[in-house]
Design a protein around this motif. Sequence first.
Motif, mmCIF file in Angstrom:
data_model
loop_
_atom_site.group_PDB
_atom_site.id
_atom_site.type_symbol
_atom_site.label_atom_id
_atom_site.label_comp_id
_atom_site.label_asym_id
_atom_site.label_seq_id
_atom_site.Cartn_x
_atom_site.Cartn_y
_atom_site.Cartn_z
ATOM 1 N N SER A 169 32.767 31.597 27.433
ATOM 2 C CA SER A 169 31.991 32.355 28.413
ATOM 3 C C SER A 169 32.870 33.228 29.308
ATOM 4 O O SER A 169 32.357 34.109 30.020
ATOM 5 N N ALA A 170 34.189 33.009 29.283
ATOM 6 C CA ALA A 170 35.091 33.808 30.126
ATOM 7 C C ALA A 170 35.487 35.121 29.466
ATOM 8 O O ALA A 170 36.043 35.999 30.132
ATOM 9 N N VAL A 171 35.190 35.278 28.162
ATOM 10 C CA VAL A 171 35.662 36.462 27.430
ATOM 11 C C VAL A 171 34.959 37.727 27.911
ATOM 12 O O VAL A 171 35.611 38.724 28.253
ATOM 13 N N LEU A 172 33.632 37.726 27.914
ATOM 14 C CA LEU A 172 32.893 38.936 28.300
ATOM 15 C C LEU A 172 33.211 39.377 29.730
ATOM 16 O O LEU A 172 33.419 40.582 29.959
ATOM 17 N N PRO A 173 33.263 38.476 30.726
ATOM 18 C CA PRO A 173 33.646 38.924 32.075
ATOM 19 C C PRO A 173 35.041 39.541 32.118
ATOM 20 O O PRO A 173 35.271 40.518 32.839
ATOM 21 N N ALA A 174 35.987 38.972 31.347
ATOM 22 C CA ALA A 174 37.346 39.517 31.337
ATOM 23 C C ALA A 174 37.359 40.911 30.738
ATOM 24 O O ALA A 174 38.022 41.823 31.254
ATOM 25 N N VAL A 175 36.635 41.098 29.632
ATOM 26 C CA VAL A 175 36.555 42.430 29.015
ATOM 27 C C VAL A 175 35.841 43.401 29.948
ATOM 28 O O VAL A 175 36.253 44.555 30.096
ATOM 29 N N GLY A 176 34.770 42.932 30.587
ATOM 30 C CA GLY A 176 34.054 43.787 31.533
ATOM 31 C C GLY A 176 34.930 44.227 32.688
ATOM 32 O O GLY A 176 34.869 45.387 33.115
ATOM 33 N N ASP A 177 35.772 43.318 33.188
ATOM 34 C CA ASP A 177 36.693 43.666 34.274
ATOM 35 C C ASP A 177 37.699 44.711 33.804
ATOM 36 O O ASP A 177 38.010 45.654 34.539
ATOM 37 N N ASN A 178 38.187 44.569 32.568
ATOM 38 C CA ASN A 178 39.131 45.545 32.020
ATOM 39 C C ASN A 178 38.466 46.909 31.864
ATOM 40 O O ASN A 178 39.046 47.941 32.210
ATOM 41 N N ILE A 179 37.240 46.918 31.358
ATOM 42 C CA ILE A 179 36.503 48.176 31.217
ATOM 43 C C ILE A 179 36.331 48.843 32.579
ATOM 44 O O ILE A 179 36.516 50.061 32.719
ATOM 45 N N SER A 180 35.994 48.050 33.587
ATOM 46 C CA SER A 180 35.801 48.596 34.932
ATOM 47 C C SER A 180 37.087 49.226 35.464
ATOM 48 O O SER A 180 37.060 50.312 36.059
ATOM 49 N N ARG A 181 38.225 48.564 35.229
ATOM 50 C CA ARG A 181 39.498 49.097 35.733
ATOM 51 C C ARG A 181 39.852 50.413 35.033
ATOM 52 O O ARG A 181 40.328 51.355 35.688
ATOM 53 N N VAL A 182 39.623 50.495 33.726
ATOM 54 C CA VAL A 182 39.910 51.735 32.996
ATOM 55 C C VAL A 182 38.966 52.836 33.458
ATOM 56 O O VAL A 182 39.376 53.991 33.651
ATOM 57 N N ALA B 145 51.298 35.715 24.119
ATOM 58 C CA ALA B 145 50.022 35.922 24.803
ATOM 59 C C ALA B 145 50.028 37.237 25.574
ATOM 60 O O ALA B 145 49.027 37.967 25.593
ATOM 61 N N ALA B 146 51.148 37.555 26.202
ATOM 62 C CA ALA B 146 51.252 38.810 26.961
ATOM 63 C C ALA B 146 51.127 40.018 26.037
ATOM 64 O O ALA B 146 50.501 41.027 26.396
ATOM 65 N N LEU B 147 51.713 39.941 24.831
ATOM 66 C CA LEU B 147 51.585 41.040 23.876
ATOM 67 C C LEU B 147 50.148 41.178 23.390
ATOM 68 O O LEU B 147 49.647 42.297 23.211
ATOM 69 N N VAL B 148 49.497 40.044 23.152
ATOM 70 C CA VAL B 148 48.091 40.085 22.741
ATOM 71 C C VAL B 148 47.249 40.758 23.828
ATOM 72 O O VAL B 148 46.391 41.604 23.534
ATOM 73 N N GLN B 149 47.509 40.408 25.078
ATOM 74 C CA GLN B 149 46.768 41.023 26.178
ATOM 75 C C GLN B 149 47.048 42.520 26.267
ATOM 76 O O GLN B 149 46.142 43.316 26.538
ATOM 77 N N LEU B 150 48.287 42.916 26.022
ATOM 78 C CA LEU B 150 48.654 44.328 26.079
ATOM 79 C C LEU B 150 47.899 45.128 25.020
ATOM 80 O O LEU B 150 47.335 46.196 25.310
ATOM 81 N N ILE B 151 47.857 44.612 23.780
ATOM 82 C CA ILE B 151 47.168 45.324 22.707
ATOM 83 C C ILE B 151 45.656 45.302 22.940
ATOM 84 O O ILE B 151 44.956 46.279 22.651
ATOM 85 N N ALA B 152 45.140 44.192 23.475
ATOM 86 C CA ALA B 152 43.715 44.129 23.811
ATOM 87 C C ALA B 152 43.365 45.192 24.848
ATOM 88 O O ALA B 152 42.349 45.894 24.726
ATOM 89 N N SER B 153 44.211 45.328 25.867
ATOM 90 C CA SER B 153 43.967 46.325 26.911
ATOM 91 C C SER B 153 44.030 47.745 26.358
ATOM 92 O O SER B 153 43.265 48.620 26.787
ATOM 93 N N LEU B 154 44.930 47.992 25.409
ATOM 94 C CA LEU B 154 45.006 49.307 24.768
ATOM 95 C C LEU B 154 43.695 49.635 24.054
ATOM 96 O O LEU B 154 43.206 50.767 24.106
ATOM 97 N N ASN B 155 43.125 48.653 23.361
ATOM 98 C CA ASN B 155 41.864 48.887 22.660
ATOM 99 C C ASN B 155 40.719 49.133 23.622
ATOM 100 O O ASN B 155 39.857 49.984 23.359
ATOM 101 N N ILE B 156 40.703 48.419 24.740
ATOM 102 C CA ILE B 156 39.663 48.677 25.742
ATOM 103 C C ILE B 156 39.831 50.077 26.321
ATOM 104 O O ILE B 156 38.845 50.790 26.556
ATOM 105 N N ALA B 157 41.082 50.496 26.531
ATOM 106 C CA ALA B 157 41.328 51.850 27.036
ATOM 107 C C ALA B 157 40.857 52.899 26.020
ATOM 108 O O ALA B 157 40.252 53.908 26.407
ATOM 109 N N LEU B 158 41.128 52.662 24.730
ATOM 110 C CA LEU B 158 40.654 53.584 23.691
ATOM 111 C C LEU B 158 39.137 53.643 23.670
ATOM 112 O O LEU B 158 38.541 54.715 23.483
#
Length: 442
Positions: free
Chosen positions: A286-299, A354-367
């Motif tokens: 249940s923490a995944v969608l809020p985390a992605v939503g927060d990333n989308i909001s920041r971008v 884990a930090a690299l996974v987060q970095l690539i995840a954030s790149l995809n959200i930015a794209l």
Amino acid sequence: METVLLYILGILVVVVGLALSIGLHEVGHLLPAKLFGVRVGQYMIGFGPTLWSKKFGETEYGFKAIPMGGYISMAGMYPPARGETESRESSTGFFQTLMQDARTASESTIEPGHEERVFWKLPVWKRIVIMLGGPTTNLIIGLVLYAILLCGFGIPQASSTIGTVNECLVPASQEVKECTDDAEPAPANAAGLLPGDKLVSIDGVAVTKAAEASPIINASAGQELALGIERDGKTLTIEATPRLTEKYVQAEDGSIAEDENGDPLVETVGILGITFANEIAQQPASAVLPAVGDNISRVFHLILNLPQRLIDVVNAAFGPEERDPNGPISVVGVGRIAGEITSLNTVPVAERAAALVQLIASLNIALFVFNLVPLMPLDGGHVAGALWEAIRRFFAKLFRRPDPGPVDIARFIPLTLAVVILLGGMSLLLIYADIVKPISLL
């Protein structure tokens, strides 16, 4: 030598991750295009000269020299000009020539006998599905990687284990952040709490993490608390009284919150004089969608404030100011951060991964977010054109007027050229800034 190799490894991981993300983005366009019968002539990763390509069926697949994006070439992206007068006018003038060249290039992709297999003749909803396929793929990649990060690796969070015990309490307003000779011992120090003690209860109320303990302590200034402690396998009860003390207000990201003037916010609460140690904790799904939503909001907010953010980058790159760690960066900056992550030998391998996974995840959200901007040549520009066509046809049908036909998005080629120039200039600025004034983790 090992540090250098690890640094290079981090860069390679991000390069490969970015290339795969771009490649899958284009697959997100390719599959629905083929499903809807559009002829796709090329599927390419990168721009510039072709390094390698091979044709399968009617589509040529390959890699180009500049790995800064990708594209698929669909037949008939632009509708032909309407009327002979418009065609004649389009042959004169710089911008008219650009528009006519775009139409001519679009017509050249149409094979004899396949005149109906063109993009612009598709129903609006099919064109939208094709153009949203790429960003949606990046969103899915981001969701999967965030799930791996949060539910698999876990994230650092303050535990209920005491990390440090302060010698005294130093108010936030005190300029010198050191204990004076006549300073009273911090309540935790005076009570005999030690680093490594695990706080399990407060006045009989069970606590399992710092987020549960801190509000109770902060609200109990002057009140004696019975602290249930686990130490060396034994359970102890230690009594301590939080003292009313000034402390900085923390923002959601852990930084010090500021008021409208940029001054740090201070609050007066009960303090024991302890800090809690971090531990890696796996999160529920249940923490995944809020985390992605927060990333989308920041971008999204970064894009909204992009002009000011770029001004800040210019001031930092060509002046004494420091770079904003939350500001825009180029692929060079991302690679540098990835290299720093993998070369941190003091950090466990799992945390670096884990930090690299987060970095690539954030790149995809930015794209995902960036490609939804309603400007050509971004995917959002094509979606906006299709929606405008649907709106025009809807009202024409509603008021029984003749069908206005497809929207001639070739008319936006001058704007597209301006966007490309701006994006190119922004990329060069960020690359320069990431070289001369990089954002660093260290």
